[in-house]
Design an enzyme around this catalytic site. Structure first.
Site, PDB file in Angstrom:
ATOM      1  N   THR A  16       0.837  -1.206   0.000  1.00  0.00           N
ATOM      2  CA  THR A  16       0.000   0.000   0.000  1.00  0.00           C
ATOM      3  C   THR A  16       0.871   1.255   0.000  1.00  0.00           C
ATOM      4  OG1 THR A  16      -1.596  -1.233   1.339  1.00  0.00           O
ATOM      5  CG2 THR A  16      -1.933   1.132   1.192  1.00  0.00           C
ATOM      6  N   LYS A 124      10.076   4.157   0.436  1.00  0.00           N
ATOM      7  CA  LYS A 124       9.203   4.386  -0.709  1.00  0.00           C
ATOM      8  C   LYS A 124       9.714   5.573  -1.509  1.00  0.00           C
ATOM      9  CE  LYS A 124       5.755   7.372   1.471  1.00  0.00           C
ATOM     10  NZ  LYS A 124       4.338   7.668   1.584  1.00  0.00           N
ATOM     11  N   ARG A 280      -0.073  10.573   9.972  1.00  0.00           N
ATOM     12  CA  ARG A 280      -1.384  10.228  10.532  1.00  0.00           C
ATOM     13  C   ARG A 280      -1.716  11.125  11.722  1.00  0.00           C
ATOM     14  NH1 ARG A 280      -2.420   3.815  10.512  1.00  0.00           N
ATOM     15  NH2 ARG A 280      -1.683   3.424   8.408  1.00  0.00           N
ATOM     16  N   THR A 342      -7.940   2.169  -1.108  1.00  0.00           N
ATOM     17  CA  THR A 342      -7.060   2.494   0.021  1.00  0.00           C
ATOM     18  C   THR A 342      -5.648   2.778  -0.482  1.00  0.00           C
ATOM     19  OG1 THR A 342      -8.330   1.181   1.570  1.00  0.00           O
ATOM     20  CG2 THR A 342      -6.008   1.502   2.093  1.00  0.00           C
ATOM     21  N   GLU A 361      -8.774   9.376   4.971  1.00  0.00           N
ATOM     22  CA  GLU A 361      -8.991   7.943   5.086  1.00  0.00           C
ATOM     23  C   GLU A 361      -9.338   7.583   6.526  1.00  0.00           C
ATOM     24  OE1 GLU A 361      -6.324   5.442   2.323  1.00  0.00           O
ATOM     25  OE2 GLU A 361      -5.020   6.846   3.336  1.00  0.00           O
ATOM     26  N   GLU A 362     -10.039   6.446   6.651  1.00  0.00           N
ATOM     27  CA  GLU A 362     -10.401   5.955   7.978  1.00  0.00           C
ATOM     28  C   GLU A 362      -9.157   5.608   8.793  1.00  0.00           C
ATOM     29  OE1 GLU A 362      -9.455   2.666   8.490  1.00  0.00           O
ATOM     30  OE2 GLU A 362      -8.821   2.601   6.391  1.00  0.00           O
ATOM     31  N   SER A 363      -8.042   5.355   8.123  1.00  0.00           N
ATOM     32  CA  SER A 363      -6.825   4.914   8.806  1.00  0.00           C
ATOM     33  C   SER A 363      -6.062   6.106   9.390  1.00  0.00           C
ATOM     34  CB  SER A 363      -5.943   4.131   7.834  1.00  0.00           C
ATOM     35  OG  SER A 363      -5.699   4.890   6.668  1.00  0.00           O
ATOM     36  N   LYS A 374      -0.730  12.529   3.294  1.00  0.00           N
ATOM     37  CA  LYS A 374      -1.548  12.930   4.419  1.00  0.00           C
ATOM     38  C   LYS A 374      -0.650  13.633   5.428  1.00  0.00           C
ATOM     39  CE  LYS A 374      -1.559   8.184   6.217  1.00  0.00           C
ATOM     40  NZ  LYS A 374      -0.984   7.425   5.089  1.00  0.00           N
ATOM     41  N   ARG A 494      -8.866  -6.510   7.671  1.00  0.00           N
ATOM     42  CA  ARG A 494      -9.537  -5.293   8.124  1.00  0.00           C
ATOM     43  C   ARG A 494     -11.021  -5.444   7.802  1.00  0.00           C
ATOM     44  NH1 ARG A 494      -5.228  -2.638   9.703  1.00  0.00           N
ATOM     45  NH2 ARG A 494      -3.553  -1.938   8.324  1.00  0.00           N
TER      46      ARG A 494
HETATM   47  C1  G16 Z   1      -0.706   3.669   4.451  1.00  0.00           C
HETATM   48  C2  G16 Z   1      -1.318   4.330   3.262  1.00  0.00           C
HETATM   49  C3  G16 Z   1      -2.743   4.697   3.556  1.00  0.00           C
HETATM   50  C4  G16 Z   1      -3.521   3.472   4.012  1.00  0.00           C
HETATM   51  C5  G16 Z   1      -2.830   2.849   5.199  1.00  0.00           C
HETATM   52  C6  G16 Z   1      -3.453   1.541   5.603  1.00  0.00           C
HETATM   53  O1  G16 Z   1      -0.596   4.598   5.480  1.00  0.00           O
HETATM   54  O2  G16 Z   1      -0.612   5.481   2.896  1.00  0.00           O
HETATM   55  O3  G16 Z   1      -3.291   5.242   2.400  1.00  0.00           O
HETATM   56  O4  G16 Z   1      -4.826   3.820   4.347  1.00  0.00           O
HETATM   57  O5  G16 Z   1      -1.489   2.583   4.875  1.00  0.00           O
HETATM   58  O6  G16 Z   1      -3.309   0.630   4.561  1.00  0.00           O
HETATM   59  P1  G16 Z   1      -3.642  -0.894   4.744  1.00  0.00           P
HETATM   60  O7  G16 Z   1      -5.079  -0.945   5.163  1.00  0.00           O
HETATM   61  O8  G16 Z   1      -3.386  -1.508   3.404  1.00  0.00           O
HETATM   62  O9  G16 Z   1      -2.759  -1.429   5.846  1.00  0.00           O
HETATM   63  P2  G16 Z   1       0.759   4.764   6.279  1.00  0.00           P
HETATM   64  O10 G16 Z   1       0.469   5.801   7.315  1.00  0.00           O
HETATM   65  O11 G16 Z   1       1.038   3.391   6.837  1.00  0.00           O
HETATM   66  O12 G16 Z   1       1.766   5.180   5.257  1.00  0.00           O
END
Ligand code: G16
Length: 539
Positions: A16, A124, A280, A342, A361-363, A374, A494
């Site tokens: 992701t 990344k 986040r 996502t 996003e919900e996350s 973000k 999830r």
């Molecule tokens: C990353 C992505 C987000 C995503 C989150 C959760 O966040 O940038 O867009 O919502 O992972 O992804 P998954 O549900 O596939 O675990 P971060 O903050 O980990 O870079």
């Protein structure tokens, strides 16, 4: 400059958000180097280009930055701009990439995952727009990594990452910059610092839990030094390579210290936390938790109160599993609302095209077109700006929001470290069921539709299939299930649950969602496939 012969690893497929693995995996000979070379190869080489590099300061960050500098030099890059100490929050890196008009940047982080020699690390690439590489580029990285036979690296002494200023390495310019300054300046442009400062001066209290991660110095500079919040407002403000043993994931489970304080008798007016790399955020009022989906909706409805958004917003976007609360705000404002898979990378085209201003996003991710990531502290400052202008409590603002738009009760249940085969078997069985689900009744609710979310990007028409199973009920309630793309151990299921209510806003979300939770367990046979009865984390 030397060219080192190597052998490909078969597991360098970005998920992701880039490549995330156990730190020790990255520390084995050639592992990091292979992937860095694959990045350069996938973007058409590094020759003559300028890049930003920085990470969240976790264990191995400094070593990885040195390797990337030496490889960038050996691959002919003109210049690399690095944060002091090799540290940059993800949004600050995105900002630097854009401000300096570079060709992109390499960001080192495993985000909210714990750090340390036995924990997680990640890498990344972000494009020249400051946003995460899209799927066609990450696919190309994987292809390159799978066939790699050699990489280029300069043999040299370490660069002094703490010496702000310019130096050179193997003919390449290296500029070390203050990690906080440019980002803080951007925040001053977007928000009414005078109004927020006046609110703090008149006794407003706040706690910001930086979770021993990257935002400590950013939050201390902005909240305490520039906005006049009381010293000590920022806790766990010193970044540590292992985040002090904390799990830097800003949710009620992992930021429990903050939650306890905010729900206690002496709670400050406002609380917030951010994650390992600072993208986040979690927002909490005195005695009230704000779900990320609700936070996005409230920010969209009130963004005009901040000077950076005073002209209004062009549109909003949310990931598919995020609740539809923000869609209601968009409808009311008469602006477009988009539903994406996502992953923040899916917002990039919409932001670049000017179709959306805010996304989330919900996350626990919220952001805007100011960068292409973000941005945790940005969300906190927008909340502060709104509180300073509305002069109401977080609880009152939430209640007023629900009275106007209704409430999307929402929760996510995570089942972590499931055996991958079992999780895959469960999802394939569920996919096979989808066509037969419409019309079926479960827990007294009738299923209206069921599918596997597929997305066509409205800007470049690229498509992404199999982005999560959706089961929609006739009353508008919804179940979504997908496997996480950011874990490093087994599979994480999830389960996203949502129910819309036009009245009765004071229920506990777990109670309001109870029939939907039972329906999800029944339909997917979660316990049968995984042996799990209860989720590991509820947000
Ligand atoms: C990353 C992505 C987000 C995503 C989150 C959760 O966040 O940038 O867009 O919502 O992972 O992804 P998954 O549900 O596939 O675990 P971060 O903050 O980990 O870079």
């Amino acid at each position: 400059m030397t060219t080192i012969q190597t052998v490909a690893f078969d597991d360098q497929k970005p998920g992701t958000s880039g490549l995330r693995k156990k730190t020790r995996v990255f520390m084995q000979p050639h592992y990091l180097e292979n992937f860095v070379q694959a990045i350069f190869n996938a973007i058409g080489g590094a020759k003559g280009k300028t890049f930003v590099v920085g990470g969240d300061g976790r264990f191995f960050n400094d070593r990885a930055v040195q390797v990337i500098l030496r490889m960038a030099a050996a691959n002919g890059a003109a210049k690399v701009i690095a944060g002091r100490g090799g540290v940059l929050s993800t949004p600050a890196a995105s900002n630097l990439i854009r401000q300096r008009k570079t060709d992109g940047g390499i960001i080192l982080s495993a985000s909210h995952n714990p750090g340390g020699e036995d924990e997680d690390f990640g890498i990344k690439f972000n494009m020249a727009n400051g946003g995460p590489a899209p799927e066609n580029i990450t696919d190309a990285m994987f292809r390159e990594a799978s066939v790699i036979v050699s990489y280029n690296i300069v043999e040299s002494q370490d660069v002094d990452l703490n010496a702000v200023g310019e130096t050179t390495l193997g003919g390449m310019a290296v500029e070390i910059v203050d990690s906080v300054a440019d980002y803080a300046a951007l925040m001053e442009q977007l928000f009414d610092f005078d109004a927020i400062r006046a609110m703090f001066t008149s006794g407003f209290t706040m706690r910001f839990d930086a979770m021993c991660a990257v935002t400590g110095p950013y939050a201390t500079e902005i909240l305490e030094k520039r906005l006049g919040a009381a010293p000590g407002t920022v806790t766990h403000g010193t970044p540590l390579p292992d985040f002090g043993g904390m799990h830097p994931d800003p949710n009620p489970t992992w930021a429990h210290e903050l939650m306890d304080e905010m729900m206690g008798p002496d709670a400050p007016d406002f609380g917030a936390a951010s994650d390992g790399d600072g993208d986040r955020n979690m927002v909490v009022g005195r005695g009230v938790y704000v779900s990320p989906s609700d936070s996005l909706a409230v920010l969209a409805a009130n963004a005009y109160l901040a000077k950076g958004y005073a002209k209004g917003i062009a549109g909003v976007a949310r990931s598919m599993p995020t609740s539809a609360a923000v869609d209601r705000v968009a409808k009311d404002l008469g602006v477009e609302a988009f539903e994406t898979p996502t992953g923040w990378k899916f917002f990039g085209n919409l932001l670049d095209a000017g179709r959306v201003t805010l996304c989330g996003e919900e996350s626990f991710g919220t952001g805007s077109d100011h960068v292409r990531e973000k941005d945790g502290l940005w969300a906190v400052l927008l909340w502060l700006n709104i509180l300073a202008k509305r002069k109401e409590s977080v609880a009152d603002i939430l209640q007023a929001h629900w009275r106007k738009y209704g409430r999307n009760y929402y929760s996510r249940h995570d089942f972590e470290a499931i055996e991958t085969e079992k999780a895959n078997a469960m999802v394939s069985a569920l996919r096979k069921l989808l066509a037969d689900l419409p019309g079926r009744s479960v827990e007294g609710m009738t299923i209206a539709a069921a599918d596997d979310f597929a997305y066509t990007d409205p800007v470049d028409q690229s498509t992404s299939a199999k982005q999560g199973v959706r089961i929609l009920f006739e009353d508008g309630s919804r179940i979504v299930m997908r496997l996480s793309g950011t874990g490093t151990q087994g599979a994480t299921l999830r389960l996203y649950l949502e129910k819309y209510a036009e009245s009765g806003f004071d229920q506990d979300p777990q109670e309001a969602l109870a029939p939907i939770i039972r329906a999800a367990h029944e339909l997917a046979d979660i316990t049968g496939y995984t042996g799990r009865v209860e989720p590991d984390v509820i947000t």
